[in-house]
Design a protein around this motif. Sequence first.
Motif, PDB file in Angstrom:
ATOM      1  N   TRP A  33      43.544  46.820   9.453  1.00 18.45           N
ATOM      2  CA  TRP A  33      42.093  46.910   9.440  1.00 18.45           C
ATOM      3  C   TRP A  33      41.533  45.534   9.133  1.00 18.45           C
ATOM      4  CZ3 TRP A  33      39.440  51.648   9.996  1.00 18.45           C
ATOM      5  CH2 TRP A  33      40.265  52.771  10.065  1.00 18.45           C
ATOM      6  N   VAL A  34      40.408  45.181   9.744  1.00 21.45           N
ATOM      7  CA  VAL A  34      39.738  43.913   9.464  1.00 21.45           C
ATOM      8  C   VAL A  34      38.262  44.197   9.172  1.00 21.45           C
ATOM      9  CG1 VAL A  34      41.305  42.514  10.870  1.00 21.45           C
ATOM     10  CG2 VAL A  34      39.227  43.440  11.903  1.00 21.45           C
ATOM     11  N   ARG A  35      37.632  43.282   8.434  1.00 21.95           N
ATOM     12  CA  ARG A  35      36.202  43.395   8.166  1.00 21.95           C
ATOM     13  C   ARG A  35      35.445  42.791   9.338  1.00 21.95           C
ATOM     14  NH1 ARG A  35      34.054  46.395   4.077  1.00 21.95           N
ATOM     15  NH2 ARG A  35      32.592  44.890   3.265  1.00 21.95           N
ATOM     16  N   ASP A  36      34.465  43.513   9.863  1.00 20.51           N
ATOM     17  CA  ASP A  36      33.640  43.032  10.964  1.00 20.51           C
ATOM     18  C   ASP A  36      32.192  43.361  10.635  1.00 20.51           C
ATOM     19  OD1 ASP A  36      32.624  42.117  13.349  1.00 20.51           O
ATOM     20  OD2 ASP A  36      33.232  43.873  14.493  1.00 20.51           O
ATOM     21  N   GLY A  37      31.421  42.352  10.224  1.00 21.54           N
ATOM     22  CA  GLY A  37      30.012  42.559   9.914  1.00 21.54           C
ATOM     23  C   GLY A  37      29.789  43.540   8.776  1.00 21.54           C
ATOM     24  N   GLY A  38      30.669  43.552   7.801  1.00 19.64           N
ATOM     25  CA  GLY A  38      30.508  44.423   6.647  1.00 19.64           C
ATOM     26  C   GLY A  38      31.182  45.768   6.794  1.00 19.64           C
ATOM     27  N   ALA A  39      31.724  46.082   7.962  1.00 20.56           N
ATOM     28  CA  ALA A  39      32.402  47.362   8.161  1.00 20.56           C
ATOM     29  C   ALA A  39      33.884  47.120   8.437  1.00 20.56           C
ATOM     30  CB  ALA A  39      31.776  48.098   9.341  1.00 20.56           C
ATOM     31  N   TRP A  40      34.720  48.049   8.024  1.00 25.89           N
ATOM     32  CA  TRP A  40      36.149  47.968   8.323  1.00 25.89           C
ATOM     33  C   TRP A  40      36.400  48.531   9.713  1.00 25.89           C
ATOM     34  CZ3 TRP A  40      39.571  45.217   5.745  1.00 25.89           C
ATOM     35  CH2 TRP A  40      39.302  44.861   4.427  1.00 25.89           C
ATOM     36  N   VAL A  41      37.164  47.800  10.528  1.00 24.71           N
ATOM     37  CA  VAL A  41      37.469  48.202  11.895  1.00 24.71           C
ATOM     38  C   VAL A  41      38.984  48.213  12.068  1.00 24.71           C
ATOM     39  CG1 VAL A  41      37.213  47.613  14.334  1.00 24.71           C
ATOM     40  CG2 VAL A  41      35.343  47.162  12.738  1.00 24.71           C
ATOM     41  N   LYS A  42      39.505  49.323  12.591  1.00 25.20           N
ATOM     42  CA  LYS A  42      40.939  49.438  12.835  1.00 25.20           C
ATOM     43  C   LYS A  42      41.287  48.656  14.097  1.00 25.20           C
ATOM     44  CE  LYS A  42      44.535  52.941  13.304  1.00 25.20           C
ATOM     45  NZ  LYS A  42      44.778  54.401  13.380  1.00 25.20           N
ATOM     46  N   VAL A  43      42.205  47.680  13.984  1.00 29.16           N
ATOM     47  CA  VAL A  43      42.555  46.858  15.139  1.00 29.16           C
ATOM     48  C   VAL A  43      43.996  47.061  15.587  1.00 29.16           C
ATOM     49  CG1 VAL A  43      40.828  45.083  14.684  1.00 29.16           C
ATOM     50  CG2 VAL A  43      43.111  44.855  13.683  1.00 29.16           C
ATOM     51  N   TRP A  44      44.814  47.674  14.758  1.00 28.11           N
ATOM     52  CA  TRP A  44      46.193  47.948  15.157  1.00 28.11           C
ATOM     53  C   TRP A  44      46.713  49.126  14.380  1.00 28.11           C
ATOM     54  CZ3 TRP A  44      51.059  48.205  13.048  1.00 28.11           C
ATOM     55  CH2 TRP A  44      52.096  48.262  13.960  1.00 28.11           C
ATOM     56  N   PRO A  45      47.398  50.090  14.903  1.00 26.47           N
ATOM     57  CA  PRO A  45      47.639  50.125  16.343  1.00 26.47           C
ATOM     58  C   PRO A  45      46.322  50.302  17.086  1.00 26.47           C
ATOM     59  CG  PRO A  45      48.393  52.158  15.329  1.00 26.47           C
ATOM     60  CD  PRO A  45      47.942  51.255  14.216  1.00 26.47           C
ATOM     61  N   LEU A  46      46.325  49.829  18.307  1.00 25.66           N
ATOM     62  CA  LEU A  46      45.098  49.854  19.092  1.00 25.66           C
ATOM     63  C   LEU A  46      44.631  51.286  19.321  1.00 25.66           C
ATOM     64  CD1 LEU A  46      45.980  47.128  21.721  1.00 25.66           C
ATOM     65  CD2 LEU A  46      44.669  46.885  19.627  1.00 25.66           C
ATOM     66  N   VAL A  47      43.343  51.499  19.241  1.00 28.01           N
ATOM     67  CA  VAL A  47      42.755  52.814  19.449  1.00 28.01           C
ATOM     68  C   VAL A  47      42.253  52.877  20.887  1.00 28.01           C
ATOM     69  CG1 VAL A  47      40.908  54.378  18.732  1.00 28.01           C
ATOM     70  CG2 VAL A  47      42.087  52.978  17.027  1.00 28.01           C
ATOM     71  N   ALA A  48      42.689  53.894  21.617  1.00 31.52           N
ATOM     72  CA  ALA A  48      42.231  54.066  22.998  1.00 31.52           C
ATOM     73  C   ALA A  48      40.742  54.389  22.998  1.00 31.52           C
ATOM     74  CB  ALA A  48      43.007  55.185  23.668  1.00 31.52           C
ATOM     75  N   PRO A  49      40.016  53.960  24.012  1.00 34.37           N
ATOM     76  CA  PRO A  49      38.584  54.277  24.091  1.00 34.37           C
ATOM     77  C   PRO A  49      38.375  55.792  24.148  1.00 34.37           C
ATOM     78  CG  PRO A  49      39.194  52.665  25.768  1.00 34.37           C
ATOM     79  CD  PRO A  49      40.465  53.155  25.147  1.00 34.37           C
ATOM     80  N   LEU A  50      37.274  56.234  23.604  1.00 38.04           N
ATOM     81  CA  LEU A  50      36.919  57.644  23.639  1.00 38.04           C
ATOM     82  C   LEU A  50      36.641  58.061  25.080  1.00 38.04           C
ATOM     83  CD1 LEU A  50      36.135  60.290  22.174  1.00 38.04           C
ATOM     84  CD2 LEU A  50      33.825  59.339  21.964  1.00 38.04           C
ATOM     85  N   SER A  51      37.188  59.191  25.486  1.00 37.94           N
ATOM     86  CA  SER A  51      36.895  59.739  26.812  1.00 37.94           C
ATOM     87  C   SER A  51      36.860  61.256  26.695  1.00 37.94           C
ATOM     88  CB  SER A  51      37.938  59.305  27.842  1.00 37.94           C
ATOM     89  OG  SER A  51      39.207  59.845  27.523  1.00 37.94           O
ATOM     90  N   ALA A  52      36.213  61.900  27.662  1.00 34.75           N
ATOM     91  CA  ALA A  52      36.121  63.356  27.663  1.00 34.75           C
ATOM     92  C   ALA A  52      35.901  63.847  29.088  1.00 34.75           C
ATOM     93  CB  ALA A  52      34.980  63.827  26.765  1.00 34.75           C
ATOM     94  N   SER A  53      36.335  65.071  29.340  1.00 35.83           N
ATOM     95  CA  SER A  53      36.131  65.684  30.648  1.00 35.83           C
ATOM     96  C   SER A  53      35.916  67.183  30.462  1.00 35.83           C
ATOM     97  CB  SER A  53      37.341  65.436  31.560  1.00 35.83           C
ATOM     98  OG  SER A  53      38.500  66.029  30.997  1.00 35.83           O
ATOM     99  N   ALA A  54      35.352  67.812  31.496  1.00 40.26           N
ATOM    100  CA  ALA A  54      35.081  69.249  31.473  1.00 40.26           C
ATOM    101  C   ALA A  54      35.960  69.951  32.497  1.00 40.26           C
ATOM    102  CB  ALA A  54      33.617  69.514  31.791  1.00 40.26           C
ATOM    103  N   SER A  55      36.459  71.140  32.131  1.00 38.22           N
ATOM    104  CA  SER A  55      37.229  71.950  33.059  1.00 38.22           C
ATOM    105  C   SER A  55      36.786  73.409  32.919  1.00 38.22           C
ATOM    106  CB  SER A  55      38.714  71.822  32.778  1.00 38.22           C
ATOM    107  OG  SER A  55      39.455  72.600  33.693  1.00 38.22           O
TER     108      SER A  55
END
Length: 147
Positions: A33-55
């Motif tokens: 985790w790293v600090r980015d603009g006052g917030a903690w951001v998880k950088v590793w392991p990499l987080v896949a972008p959020l996605s969603a689909s309907a079925s």
Amino acid sequence: MSGLKIRWGGATVAPSQVKVRSGGAWADPAAVWVRDGGAWVKVWPLVAPLSASASPPNLSGVRIGAGPLSKTTTITASGGVPPYSYNTTWSAGGAGLSVINAGASNPGASGSNAPTYTYTGTLRCRVTDAASNYVDVFMNVTLSWET
């Protein structure tokens, strides 16, 4: 971010090479985790972008005669930071129909009418992850009453 490097004691290392001391033993960190603009951001392991689909991706149905008609879909989310929340509303149309299961992963539409009516609209399900990232899934809706 696959090329992410960390400066550690004057040397540059990949996150996978970082070790942490835990209870007297060296261990691999579960995440970096790293600090980015006052917030903690998880950088590793990499987080896949959020996605969603309907079925199914669109909802349609026909009822012969008067009475209720409902159709639902299943929203599947992945990536991002679970858990996910869901909020479904009409983005267009929808007059004469109701949103059902608006805060769940199985939203849909319902109505009740007499024959020779067709209602249409577009549902938008906004999926939000625990990091407040969101993605919208759109579903066309057509519900008809026939004689």
